[in-house]
Scaffold this motif. Structure first.
Motif, PDB file in Angstrom:
ATOM      1  N   TRP A  14      -8.300   3.508   8.727  1.00  0.00           N
ATOM      2  CA  TRP A  14      -7.866   4.737   8.078  1.00  0.00           C
ATOM      3  C   TRP A  14      -8.205   4.301   6.533  1.00  0.00           C
ATOM      4  CZ3 TRP A  14      -7.523   8.869  10.836  1.00  0.00           C
ATOM      5  CH2 TRP A  14      -6.959   8.696  12.301  1.00  0.00           C
ATOM      6  N   LEU A  15      -8.252   3.253   6.185  1.00  0.00           N
ATOM      7  CA  LEU A  15      -8.409   2.750   4.651  1.00  0.00           C
ATOM      8  C   LEU A  15     -10.006   2.357   4.388  1.00  0.00           C
ATOM      9  CD1 LEU A  15      -5.113   0.514   4.429  1.00  0.00           C
ATOM     10  CD2 LEU A  15      -5.345   2.954   3.971  1.00  0.00           C
ATOM     11  N   TYR A  16     -10.548   1.780   5.387  1.00  0.00           N
ATOM     12  CA  TYR A  16     -11.999   1.221   5.138  1.00  0.00           C
ATOM     13  C   TYR A  16     -13.066   2.625   4.558  1.00  0.00           C
ATOM     14  CZ  TYR A  16     -16.481  -1.083   6.021  1.00  0.00           C
ATOM     15  OH  TYR A  16     -17.441  -1.771   6.027  1.00  0.00           O
ATOM     16  N   ALA A  38       1.151   7.644   8.900  1.00  0.00           N
ATOM     17  CA  ALA A  38       1.528   8.702   7.796  1.00  0.00           C
ATOM     18  C   ALA A  38       0.545   8.257   6.682  1.00  0.00           C
ATOM     19  CB  ALA A  38       2.879   8.615   7.416  1.00  0.00           C
ATOM     20  N   VAL A  39       0.775   7.079   6.090  1.00  0.00           N
ATOM     21  CA  VAL A  39      -0.029   6.467   4.959  1.00  0.00           C
ATOM     22  C   VAL A  39      -1.577   6.343   5.145  1.00  0.00           C
ATOM     23  CG1 VAL A  39      -0.349   4.537   3.714  1.00  0.00           C
ATOM     24  CG2 VAL A  39       1.920   5.101   4.144  1.00  0.00           C
ATOM     25  N   GLY A  40      -1.808   5.938   6.398  1.00  0.00           N
ATOM     26  CA  GLY A  40      -3.194   6.302   7.051  1.00  0.00           C
ATOM     27  C   GLY A  40      -3.989   7.295   6.744  1.00  0.00           C
ATOM     28  N   GLU A  58       4.432   8.300  -2.561  1.00  0.00           N
ATOM     29  CA  GLU A  58       3.551   8.158  -3.909  1.00  0.00           C
ATOM     30  C   GLU A  58       1.986   8.266  -3.202  1.00  0.00           C
ATOM     31  OE1 GLU A  58       4.258   4.541  -5.978  1.00  0.00           O
ATOM     32  OE2 GLU A  58       6.318   5.198  -6.482  1.00  0.00           O
ATOM     33  N   VAL A  59       1.846   8.013  -1.728  1.00  0.00           N
ATOM     34  CA  VAL A  59       0.685   7.913  -1.357  1.00  0.00           C
ATOM     35  C   VAL A  59       0.158   9.476  -0.885  1.00  0.00           C
ATOM     36  CG1 VAL A  59      -0.828   7.132   0.640  1.00  0.00           C
ATOM     37  CG2 VAL A  59       0.906   5.649  -0.368  1.00  0.00           C
ATOM     38  N   GLY A  60       1.288  10.252  -0.979  1.00  0.00           N
ATOM     39  CA  GLY A  60       1.040  11.759  -0.685  1.00  0.00           C
ATOM     40  C   GLY A  60       1.561  12.187   0.435  1.00  0.00           C
ATOM     41  N   GLY A  84       0.958   1.364   2.691  1.00  0.00           N
ATOM     42  CA  GLY A  84       0.574   1.904   1.498  1.00  0.00           C
ATOM     43  C   GLY A  84       0.231   0.611   0.509  1.00  0.00           C
ATOM     44  N   PRO A  85      -0.098   1.025  -0.627  1.00  0.00           N
ATOM     45  CA  PRO A  85      -0.833  -0.370  -1.527  1.00  0.00           C
ATOM     46  C   PRO A  85       0.197  -1.231  -1.740  1.00  0.00           C
ATOM     47  CG  PRO A  85      -1.020   1.900  -2.368  1.00  0.00           C
ATOM     48  CD  PRO A  85      -0.558   2.093  -1.315  1.00  0.00           C
ATOM     49  N   ASP A  86       1.609  -0.646  -1.969  1.00  0.00           N
ATOM     50  CA  ASP A  86       2.556  -1.746  -2.576  1.00  0.00           C
ATOM     51  C   ASP A  86       3.622  -2.188  -1.572  1.00  0.00           C
ATOM     52  OD1 ASP A  86       1.754  -0.853  -5.079  1.00  0.00           O
ATOM     53  OD2 ASP A  86       2.821   0.902  -5.164  1.00  0.00           O
ATOM     54  N   GLY A 118       3.895  -4.647   1.799  1.00  0.00           N
ATOM     55  CA  GLY A 118       3.308  -5.400   3.096  1.00  0.00           C
ATOM     56  C   GLY A 118       4.341  -6.466   3.205  1.00  0.00           C
ATOM     57  N   PHE A 119       4.484  -6.793   4.521  1.00  0.00           N
ATOM     58  CA  PHE A 119       5.552  -7.736   4.726  1.00  0.00           C
ATOM     59  C   PHE A 119       5.470  -8.479   6.177  1.00  0.00           C
ATOM     60  CE2 PHE A 119       7.440  -3.796   6.539  1.00  0.00           C
ATOM     61  CZ  PHE A 119       7.817  -4.199   7.827  1.00  0.00           C
ATOM     62  N   GLU A 120       5.917  -9.675   6.049  1.00  0.00           N
ATOM     63  CA  GLU A 120       6.058 -10.470   7.446  1.00  0.00           C
ATOM     64  C   GLU A 120       7.135 -10.709   7.764  1.00  0.00           C
ATOM     65  OE1 GLU A 120       1.540 -12.568   6.241  1.00  0.00           O
ATOM     66  OE2 GLU A 120       3.295 -13.980   6.514  1.00  0.00           O
TER      67      GLU A 120
HETATM   68  P1  NAD Z   1      -6.352  -5.871   4.698  1.00  0.00           P
HETATM   69  O1  NAD Z   1      -7.398  -6.564   4.155  1.00  0.00           O
HETATM   70  O2  NAD Z   1      -6.431  -4.793   5.571  1.00  0.00           O
HETATM   71  O3  NAD Z   1      -5.494  -5.249   3.360  1.00  0.00           O
HETATM   72  C1  NAD Z   1      -4.680  -4.021   3.518  1.00  0.00           C
HETATM   73  C2  NAD Z   1      -4.349  -4.205   1.927  1.00  0.00           C
HETATM   74  O4  NAD Z   1      -4.256  -2.573   1.858  1.00  0.00           O
HETATM   75  C3  NAD Z   1      -2.911  -4.541   1.665  1.00  0.00           C
HETATM   76  O5  NAD Z   1      -2.817  -5.187   0.340  1.00  0.00           O
HETATM   77  C4  NAD Z   1      -2.186  -3.179   1.759  1.00  0.00           C
HETATM   78  O6  NAD Z   1      -1.128  -3.215   0.901  1.00  0.00           O
HETATM   79  C5  NAD Z   1      -3.371  -2.420   1.051  1.00  0.00           C
HETATM   80  N1  NAD Z   1      -3.123  -0.764   1.436  1.00  0.00           N
HETATM   81  C6  NAD Z   1      -2.422  -0.136   2.416  1.00  0.00           C
HETATM   82  N2  NAD Z   1      -2.475   0.947   2.578  1.00  0.00           N
HETATM   83  C7  NAD Z   1      -3.007   1.388   1.325  1.00  0.00           C
HETATM   84  C8  NAD Z   1      -3.583   2.884   0.971  1.00  0.00           C
HETATM   85  N3  NAD Z   1      -3.071   3.721   1.390  1.00  0.00           N
HETATM   86  N4  NAD Z   1      -4.365   2.644  -0.033  1.00  0.00           N
HETATM   87  C9  NAD Z   1      -4.638   1.456  -0.747  1.00  0.00           C
HETATM   88  N5  NAD Z   1      -4.246   0.286  -0.389  1.00  0.00           N
HETATM   89  C10 NAD Z   1      -3.440   0.195   0.964  1.00  0.00           C
HETATM   90  O7  NAD Z   1      -5.030  -6.547   5.143  1.00  0.00           O
HETATM   91  P2  NAD Z   1      -4.385  -8.066   4.509  1.00  0.00           P
HETATM   92  O8  NAD Z   1      -3.834  -7.816   3.341  1.00  0.00           O
HETATM   93  O9  NAD Z   1      -5.300  -8.937   4.738  1.00  0.00           O
HETATM   94  O10 NAD Z   1      -3.349  -8.416   5.585  1.00  0.00           O
HETATM   95  C11 NAD Z   1      -2.412  -7.302   5.996  1.00  0.00           C
HETATM   96  C12 NAD Z   1      -1.309  -7.876   6.947  1.00  0.00           C
HETATM   97  O11 NAD Z   1      -2.076  -8.440   7.957  1.00  0.00           O
HETATM   98  C13 NAD Z   1      -0.694  -9.080   6.317  1.00  0.00           C
HETATM   99  O12 NAD Z   1       0.774  -8.848   6.046  1.00  0.00           O
HETATM  100  C14 NAD Z   1      -0.815 -10.302   7.262  1.00  0.00           C
HETATM  101  O13 NAD Z   1       0.574 -10.653   7.791  1.00  0.00           O
HETATM  102  C15 NAD Z   1      -1.474  -9.496   8.275  1.00  0.00           C
HETATM  103  N6  NAD Z   1      -2.532 -10.541   9.113  1.00  0.00           N
HETATM  104  C16 NAD Z   1      -2.596 -10.397  10.263  1.00  0.00           C
HETATM  105  C17 NAD Z   1      -3.676 -11.404  10.819  1.00  0.00           C
HETATM  106  C18 NAD Z   1      -3.879 -11.066  12.074  1.00  0.00           C
HETATM  107  O14 NAD Z   1      -4.180 -12.022  13.027  1.00  0.00           O
HETATM  108  N7  NAD Z   1      -3.840 -10.011  12.601  1.00  0.00           N
HETATM  109  C19 NAD Z   1      -4.147 -12.191  10.148  1.00  0.00           C
HETATM  110  C20 NAD Z   1      -3.870 -12.410   8.892  1.00  0.00           C
HETATM  111  C21 NAD Z   1      -2.861 -11.441   8.236  1.00  0.00           C
END
Ligand code: NAD
Ligand code: FAD
Ligand code: NAD
Length: 471
Positions: A78-80, A209-211, A251-253, A382-384, A386-388
C-alpha cells in the motif's frame, strides 16, 4: 526470515502457479507431505532438504499460488509509490536493501508429477487443492478431487481463516482479508469506492487502515475504523500507548472510532452501501466494510485424523517437539505448542511460522529438538510507529514502560510522548518478565530473548536504558 527466504532464490518462482494438476499428476506417495502452502510449510520444506538433501517433499495448498509472505499485503504494497508494480505484488523495503522484491518465496520447485522419479528429490507444490481428510494410522491423505497420497511423515500447516461477525454474514459489500486475491480486490475497490470502513483494531485492521488511507489519499476515499478497545492494538499495548497510537493513525487520515461496538448492519436496496449502527447509536455509512476481527485456526482435519484440539488456545495440540501424534507434526498459526519458558500457547506471526516450520522440518527428518526459540513479531502503523516484540505480549498483563525523554525535560515530567521506548510485560503471579516490546527501537530482539530466558522478577530501569539505548 523473510529476507533469507527471498534470497535463496533459483530460479524465480512463477507469479502464480498454473491450474491444479489433474489427479494423474498427483503422486500417490511422497515421503514428506506438508498440508498448507504457507510460510510454515515453505520453511519446513527447506529444513527437510537441508538435513536430508535427496528428500522428496510434496506441499499441498488450496490457494492458487506457490507459498508467499503475507506481511507486505497489509503494509509495503500500500505504501510503495510505484502502484503498477505493487499491483503485481512487487515492492521495496529497507530490509530488502532498496531492491524491488515480490511476495513469493523462491525455490527450485519441481512438478508434482516428476517428484517420485527425481533422484535428488525436490520440493513440489500442488496448488488449488484442499486436503479433506487425514488418516494418521494408514498414513494417507485425501484431496478434494478424490486423489489419495500416502506419506511417511506429515506436517499440518493449515494456518487460519479470518473470523467475521454475525451482522456481516450473508450478502453485502463486506469482505475479510488474508490472501493475494483479497489484496487485489481491495486495491481495485479504491478506484470506485468513496468510503471504506474497517471493523477491528488489531494488527490487521490497524495496518490496513493506515495502508488504505495512504494509497487512497489522492483519490479522496474516506477510511474509517471502528473497534471496542480504547485505542489501536488495545489488546497488546498498554492503554496510554494504545491511545497515543490512535492519534498517529488519525494523523495519517483515518477516522478512528475506538471504544465502539457494533449493534447492527444493513445493506441498501441496490446492495451498494452498508449502514453500521454502533452501540452508542451512531450510524456509519460506507461503500464497503472490511472485517478484521481475528483468526480461526484451520483444524477441520482434526476429526478424520482424531487429533486433539486445544480448547483454550485453539489449534492442534502438539508437544514441545511440535509432534501431534506419531509421524504427524503441526506448526505455525495452527499449532498450540508447549513453550518450555512460557507454557502452552499459540502464536499467529510470521517469524513464528518460519522458526516453528523449520524446527518441525528438522524433527521430521529424525531429530528430536524441543522448540526453545522465542520468535519475534513486528508491526508498522504509519510513519511514526514501528515496533518489535517477543514473548507474551498482552495488555491484560502488568507492564513497566521506559520512555525516551528530550534532554531538556525533568525526569519526573509525566510521560505523554511515546515516540521511543521499551515495555516489559510481567506475569500476574510472580512478576517475572515474560515479554519485551521495543517501540521504534529495532534489532534488539536477541537482548529481549536473553532477558526472558533469565526469568528475572526485578525490573532494573538503568539496565533497560543501557541495553536498549533508549536515549
Ligand atoms: P519498510 O522498508 O517497508 O519501511 C516501512 C517504513 O515505512 C517504516 O519506517 C514505517 O514507519 C513507514 N511507514 C509506515 N506507514 C507509513 C505511511 N502511511 N506513510 C509513510 N511512511 C510509512 O520496512 P522496514 O522499516 O525495513 O521494516 C519494518 C519492519 O519490518 C521492522 O519493524 C522489522 O522488524 C520488520 N522486518 C522484517 C523482516 C522480515 O524478515 N520480514 C526483516 C527485517 C525487518
Ligand atoms: P498460512 O499463512 O495461513 O498458510 C496456511 C495455508 O494452508 C493457506 O494457504 C491455507 O489456504 C492453506 N490450507 C488450509 N487448510 C488447507 C487444507 N485442508 N488443504 C490445503 N491447504 C490448506 N506476522 C508478523 O509477524 N508480522 C507482520 O507484519 C504480519 N503481517 C501480516 C499481514 C497480513 C495481511 C496477514 C494476513 C498476516 C500477517 N502476519 C504477520 C501473520 C503471518 O502472515 C502468519 O502468522 C503466517 O502467514 C502464518 O503462516 P502459516 O503457514 O502457519 O499459515
Ligand atoms: P487480532 O487478533 O490482532 O485482532 C482482533 C481484533 O478484532 C481486536 O483488536 C478487536 O478490535 C477486533 N474485534 C473482535 N471482536 C470484535 C467485535 N465484536 N467488534 C469489533 N471488533 C472486534 O486479529 P486481526 O487484526 O484480525 O489479524 C488477523 C490475523 O493476521 C492475526 O493472526 C494476526 O496476528 C495476523 N496479522 C499480524 C500482523 C503482524 O504481526 N504485524 C499484521 C497483520 C495481520
Amino acid at each position: 526470515n523473510l529476507e533469507s527466504a527471498q534470497e535463496t532464490s533459483t530460479p524465480p518462482a512463477p507469479a502464480s502457479s498454473p491450474a491444479p494438476p489433474p489427479p494423474a499428476d498427483i503422486p500417490d506417495f511422497a515421503p514428506y507431505v506438508l498440508i498448507g502452502a504457507g510460510t510454515t510449510s515453505f520453511a519446513a520444506a527447506k529444513a527437510i532438504r537441508e538435513k536430508d538433501p535427496t528428500a522428496k517433499v510434496l506441499i499441498i495448498g488450496n490457494e492458487d499460488y506457490t507459498p508467499y509472505s503475507r506481511p507486505p499485503l497489509s503494509k509495503q504494497l500500500w505504501l510503495y509509490e510505484d502502484h503498477e508494480a505493487a499491483k503485481n505484488l512487487k515492492f521495496t523495503a529497507s530490509w530488502s536493501g532498496g531492491k524491488v522484491v515480490d511476495v513469493f518465496y523462491k525455490a527450485d520447485f519441481c512438478s508434482p508429477k516428476d517428484l517420485p522419479n527425481l533422484e535428488g528429490g525436490g520440493i513440489a507444490v500442488v496448488t488449488g487443492r484442499k486436503v479433506t481428510s487425514l488418516d494418521t494410522r494408514k498414513k494417507k491423505i485425501r484431496l478434494d478431487n478424490g486423489s489419495e497420497v500416502s506419506f511417511n511423515k506429515c506436517l499440518l500447516a493449515t494456518g487460519g481463516t479470518p473470523k467475521t461477525l454475525p451482522v456481516f454474514q450473508g450478502k453485502g459489500p463486506f469482505s475479510t482479508f488474508r490472501a493475494i486475491p483479497d489484496y487485489k480486490a481491495l486495491d481495485k475497490l479504491l478506484d470506485s469506492a468513496k468510503s471504506i470502513l474497517i471493523v477491528g483494531g488489531g494488527f490487521l485492521g490497524s495496518e490496513l487502515a493506515v495502508g488504505l488511507a495512504s494509497r487512497g489519499k489522492d483519490k479522496g476515499v474516506t477510511i474509517s475504523q471502528v473497534f471496542p478497545e480504547v485505542g489501536n492494538l488495545g489488546l497488546v499495548l498498554p492503554q496510554d500507548v494504545s491511545k497515543w497510537t490512535t492519534d498517529k493513525v488519525r494523523e495519517v487520515g483515518v477516522q478512528v472510532h475506538p471504544g465502539t461496538g457494533i449493534k447492527s448492519a444493513s445493506v441498501s436496496e441496490d446492495g451498494k452501501k452498508v449502514t453500521v449502527v454502533t452501540d452508542n447509536g451512531t450510524e456509519l455509512v460506507a461503500d464497503h466494510v472490511v472485517v478484521a476481527v481475528g483468526l480461526q485456526p484451520n483444524t477441520d482435519l482434526a476429526t478424520s485424523a482424531r487429533l486433539e484440539i486445544d480448547k483454550e488456545h485453539g489449534g492442534f495440540k502438539v508437544n514441545s517437539e511440535l509432534l501431534a501424534c506419531t509421524d504427524v507434526w503441526a506448526a505455525g498459526d495452527v499449532a498450540s505448542f508447549y513453550d518450555p519458558y512460557l507454557g502452552r500457547r499459540r502464536v499467529e506471526h510470521h517469524d513464528h511460522a518460519n522458526v516453528s516450520g523449520r524446527l518441525a522440518g528438522y524433527n521430521m527428518t529424525g531429530e528430536h529438538q524441543p522448540f526453545m526459540h522465542q520468535s519475534m513479531f513486528w508491526s508498522d502503523i504509519g510513519p511514526d510507529v514501528g515496533f518489535e516484540a517477543t514473548g507474551l505480549i498482552d495488555s491484560k498483563l502488568p507492564t513497566v514502560g521506559v520512555w525516551g525523554r528530550k534532554s531538556s525535560e525533568a525526569v519526573d515530567t509525566p510521560v505523554d510522548d511515546y515516540s521511543k521506548g521499551v515495555i516489559y510485560y510481567l506475569d500476574k503471579e510472580g512478576g517475572r518478565i515474560v515479554g519485551v516490546l521495543t517501540w521504534n527501537i529495532f534489532g534488539k530482539m536477541d537482548v529481549a530473548r536473553q532477558i526472558i530466558s533469565e526469568e528475572k522478577t526485578e525490573v532494573d530501569i538503568s539496565d533497560i536504558v543501557q541495553h536498549f539505548e533508549i536515549h
